[in-house]
Design an enzyme around this catalytic site. Structure first.
Site, PDB file in Angstrom:
ATOM      1  N   LYS A 110       2.330  -2.800   6.648  1.00 48.50           N
ATOM      2  CA  LYS A 110       2.652  -2.699   5.219  1.00 48.50           C
ATOM      3  C   LYS A 110       4.115  -2.294   5.006  1.00 48.50           C
ATOM      4  O   LYS A 110       4.759  -2.744   4.047  1.00 48.50           O
ATOM      5  CB  LYS A 110       1.709  -1.709   4.534  1.00 48.50           C
TER       6      LYS A 110
ATOM      7  N   SER B  39       0.844  -1.194   0.000  1.00 49.84           N
ATOM      8  CA  SER B  39       0.000   0.000   0.000  1.00 49.84           C
ATOM      9  C   SER B  39       0.878   1.242   0.000  1.00 49.84           C
ATOM     10  O   SER B  39       2.032   1.212   0.438  1.00 49.84           O
ATOM     11  CB  SER B  39      -0.883   0.000   1.251  1.00 49.84           C
TER      12      SER B  39
ATOM     13  N   TYR C 186      -1.793  -0.440  10.478  1.00 47.85           N
ATOM     14  CA  TYR C 186      -1.825  -0.772   9.049  1.00 47.85           C
ATOM     15  C   TYR C 186      -0.562  -0.273   8.350  1.00 47.85           C
ATOM     16  O   TYR C 186       0.093  -1.029   7.618  1.00 47.85           O
ATOM     17  CB  TYR C 186      -3.065  -0.162   8.408  1.00 47.85           C
TER      18      TYR C 186
END
Length: 246
Positions: free
Chosen positions: A155, A138, A151
């Site tokens: 990532k 991402s 998150y």
């Protein structure tokens, strides 16, 4: 997908294949001639995928269950292509991050990628065949985003894991890359970003002035899986409309 990208005769595993990007990748690979195994933890999604594309084989698994994954993925292989797409997004502010959200995110976004890739890479090496792995990361791996502490961190860890994988698996002719999209207009993406005020704040940071469509990500994944990227490994392909340059 360009018609001249063919995966005929290749075996592919796609995780998180019940919905969104993973589902679209599984269908695209199947239509390009690959023998595809689609993995998801939601049986209903796999059933509808089988109806949409009858040639796809399915595995219903929770990737956090290491023993079950070891047995099922080991039995389903060997594979030459792997797309690690499964992920969870537990959005909480830094001060509100819970242990359960942290553990689930680490299990799926990082641990499952490592584990599935180990299983598949060992199969490739045992078969003596070259392979390609694409990990779906991402733009959040490169830029801090509010309420994305866990998150963003998972990532970022995925990006570095992919580089180490590329280094260690390269001598076995296995390439490893990531794709790093911005917001993608999956069904869930459209729901989560339907508020014009919320979406405008993000789009204003993207020079191309729009979010990514599912095909933008699928085409990039297929390119990195294909022989047309035969000299590309350890790279992160940004699909962010220029978000990181703004």
């Amino acid at each position: 997908m360009e018609r001249h990208l063919s995966f005929r005769g290749r075996r592919a595993l796609v995780t998180g294949a019940g919905k969104g990007i993973g589902r679209a990748v599984a269908v695209a690979l199947s239509r390009a001639g690959a023998r595809v195994t689609a993995l998801s933890r939601t049986a209903a999604d796999l059933e509808s995928l089988s109806q949409e594309c009858p040639g796809i084989e399915t595995l219903c698994l929770d990737l956090a269950d290491w023993d079950a994954v070891e047995a099922a993925v080991g039995a389903a292989g060997p594979f030459e292509l792997l797309v690690n797409n499964a992920a969870v997004a537990e959005l909480q502010s830094f001060l509100d991050v819970t242990r359960s959200a942290l553990q689930r995110s680490l299990d799926v976004n990082f641990g499952a990628v490592l584990h599935v890739s180990q299983i598949v890479a060992r199969q490739m090496i045992a078969q003596g065949v070259p392979g390609a792995i694409v990990n779906v990361s991402s733009q959040a791996s490169k830029r801090a985003l509010r309420d994305h502490a866990v998150y963003c961190s998972t990532k970022s860890a995925l990006d570095m894991l992919s580089k180490v994988m590329a280094m260690e698996l390269g001598p076995h002719k296995i390439r490893v890359n990531t794709v790093n999209p911005t917001v993608v207009m999956t069904d869930m993406g459209r729901v989560n970003w339907s508020d014009p005020q919320k979406s405008a704040a993000m789009i204003n940071r993207i020079p191309l002035g729009k979010f990514a469509e599912v095909d933008d990500v699928v085409n990039s994944i297929l390119f990195l899986l294909s022989d047309k990227s035969a000299m590309t490994t350890g790279s992160s392909l940004m699909i962010d409309g220029g978000f990181l340059v703004s």
